[in-house]
Design an enzyme around this catalytic site. Structure first.
Site, PDB file in Angstrom:
ATOM      1  N   ASN A  48      -7.105  -2.113  14.451  1.00  0.00           N
ATOM      2  CA  ASN A  48      -8.250  -2.649  14.048  1.00  0.00           C
ATOM      3  C   ASN A  48      -9.429  -4.145  12.689  1.00  0.00           C
ATOM      4  OD1 ASN A  48      -7.738  -1.778  11.909  1.00  0.00           O
ATOM      5  ND2 ASN A  48      -8.955  -0.005  11.914  1.00  0.00           N
TER       6      ASN A  48
ATOM      7  N   ASP B 116       0.119  -1.573   0.189  1.00  0.00           N
ATOM      8  CA  ASP B 116      -0.030  -0.228  -0.239  1.00  0.00           C
ATOM      9  C   ASP B 116       0.864   1.310   0.403  1.00  0.00           C
ATOM     10  OD1 ASP B 116       1.134  -0.320   2.396  1.00  0.00           O
ATOM     11  OD2 ASP B 116      -1.246  -0.400   3.715  1.00  0.00           O
TER      12      ASP B 116
ATOM     13  N   HIS C 240      -7.415  -4.847  10.470  1.00  0.00           N
ATOM     14  CA  HIS C 240      -6.815  -4.546   8.762  1.00  0.00           C
ATOM     15  C   HIS C 240      -5.953  -5.270   8.504  1.00  0.00           C
ATOM     16  CE1 HIS C 240      -4.332   0.001   9.438  1.00  0.00           C
ATOM     17  NE2 HIS C 240      -3.805  -1.358   9.542  1.00  0.00           N
TER      18      HIS C 240
ATOM     19  N   GLU D 157      -9.579  -1.673   5.581  1.00  0.00           N
ATOM     20  CA  GLU D 157     -10.427  -1.544   6.528  1.00  0.00           C
ATOM     21  C   GLU D 157     -11.403  -2.115   6.900  1.00  0.00           C
ATOM     22  OE1 GLU D 157      -8.323   0.315   8.555  1.00  0.00           O
ATOM     23  OE2 GLU D 157      -7.812   2.289   7.913  1.00  0.00           O
TER      24      GLU D 157
HETATM   25  P1  PGA Z   1       2.603  -1.466  12.415  1.00  0.00           P
HETATM   26  O1  PGA Z   1       1.285  -1.181  11.506  1.00  0.00           O
HETATM   27  O2  PGA Z   1       3.142  -2.327  12.084  1.00  0.00           O
HETATM   28  O3  PGA Z   1       3.361  -0.151  12.260  1.00  0.00           O
HETATM   29  O4  PGA Z   1       1.422  -1.764  13.698  1.00  0.00           O
HETATM   30  C1  PGA Z   1       0.981  -2.949  10.635  1.00  0.00           C
HETATM   31  C2  PGA Z   1      -0.688  -2.136  10.365  1.00  0.00           C
HETATM   32  O5  PGA Z   1      -1.133  -0.699  10.570  1.00  0.00           O
HETATM   33  O6  PGA Z   1      -0.948  -2.808   9.552  1.00  0.00           O
END
Ligand code: PGA
Length: 241
Positions: A136, A67, A138, A143
């Site tokens: 959450n 992404d 995702h 999302e």
């Molecule tokens: P993080 O993010 O590795 O910084 O915890 C993971 C995500 O939001 O997919």
């Protein structure tokens, strides 16, 4: 799903790097799907260490990133383009033409997304996809929602994600409100998937991913339907299992 619980973040990084290395030994021209965020930084560091010790050769691999923030150019320090170069790609012997990152400032979103999907196909699909997970649930920037988009697409970021990611920006207003992300279908088509999570703040999402019913409200639960997923978590992320 194969769930591997390790002692700490260092162990998680070592194990994930070893699985990536094994994959590349098995198939030199592996197509890797890569993730950004805090979680895979240790894994990238371990892979760079292996490369510096001549234990791994990236010269034939191809990468596709999950992404990118919509509206951030590759030069923006918070863009995922910038992150990938600095945390991994500039330190290894990957060929520049084999690196694929979404263009966050594209003038034609539809074309950018279609082209990305086509390129993944043309390269034979993703052999191994690395994933983090949002608090959450995702995956990429897919999302929680009523429905999930299966292909690469533009997405509105949730309040929770904007809040979580504001730590990297001067203030919450600076966090982009949209992003381009591989879709759930793009991710599910990867032949193998490794999901990484560490820390207590991921414990709830991990519990739901592994034990919960499959629901678009927790996008990571769709991984229950994939036949080759390894989840590597530290003890804190495993608190509720
Ligand atoms: P993080 O993010 O590795 O910084 O915890 C993971 C995500 O939001 O997919």
């Amino acid at each position: 799903m194969n769930v591997v619980t390790v002692r700490n973040y260092h162990q998680l990084s070592v194990q994930a790097a070893q699985l990536v290395a094994d994959q590349i030994v098995q198939k030199k021209n592996t197509v890797l799907g890569l993730a950004t965020g805090q979680t895979p930084i240790g894994m990238y560091q371990e892979l760079i260490n292996m490369f510096n010790k001549s234990e791994i050769d990236f010269s034939k691999i191809t990468t596709f990133n999950l992404d990118e923030y919509y509206g951030l150019s590759s030069k923006h320090p918070q863009s995922y383009h910038y992150y990938m170069w600095n945390n991994f790609l500039k330190h290894i012997n990957i060929k520049k033409e084999n690196i694929h990152l979404l263009n966050g400032v594209t003038e034609n979103i539809k074309e950018e997304c279609n082209q990305y999907e086509n390129l993944i196909q043309k390269n034979g699909g993703i052999d191994l996809q690395i994933l983090g997970i949002g608090d959450n649930g995702h995956l990429g920037f897919n999302e929680p929602a009523i429905g999930l988009n299966s292909k690469t697409h533009l997405v509105n970021l949730s309040e929770a994600t904007i809040r979580a990611n504001s730590q990297y920006f001067n203030n919450i207003q600076e966090v982009p409100k949209q992003a381009i992300t591989m879709g759930i279908g793009t991710i599910m088509k990867a032949k193998k998937i490794i999901l990484l999570a560490n820390g207590r703040k991921k414990a709830h999402a991990i519990e739901r991913t592994i034990k919960g019913p499959v629901s678009t409200e927790v996008p990571a639960t769709v991984l229950q339907l994939h036949q080759d997923v390894t989840i590597i978590i530290d003890q804190k992320a495993a608190t509720h299992l």
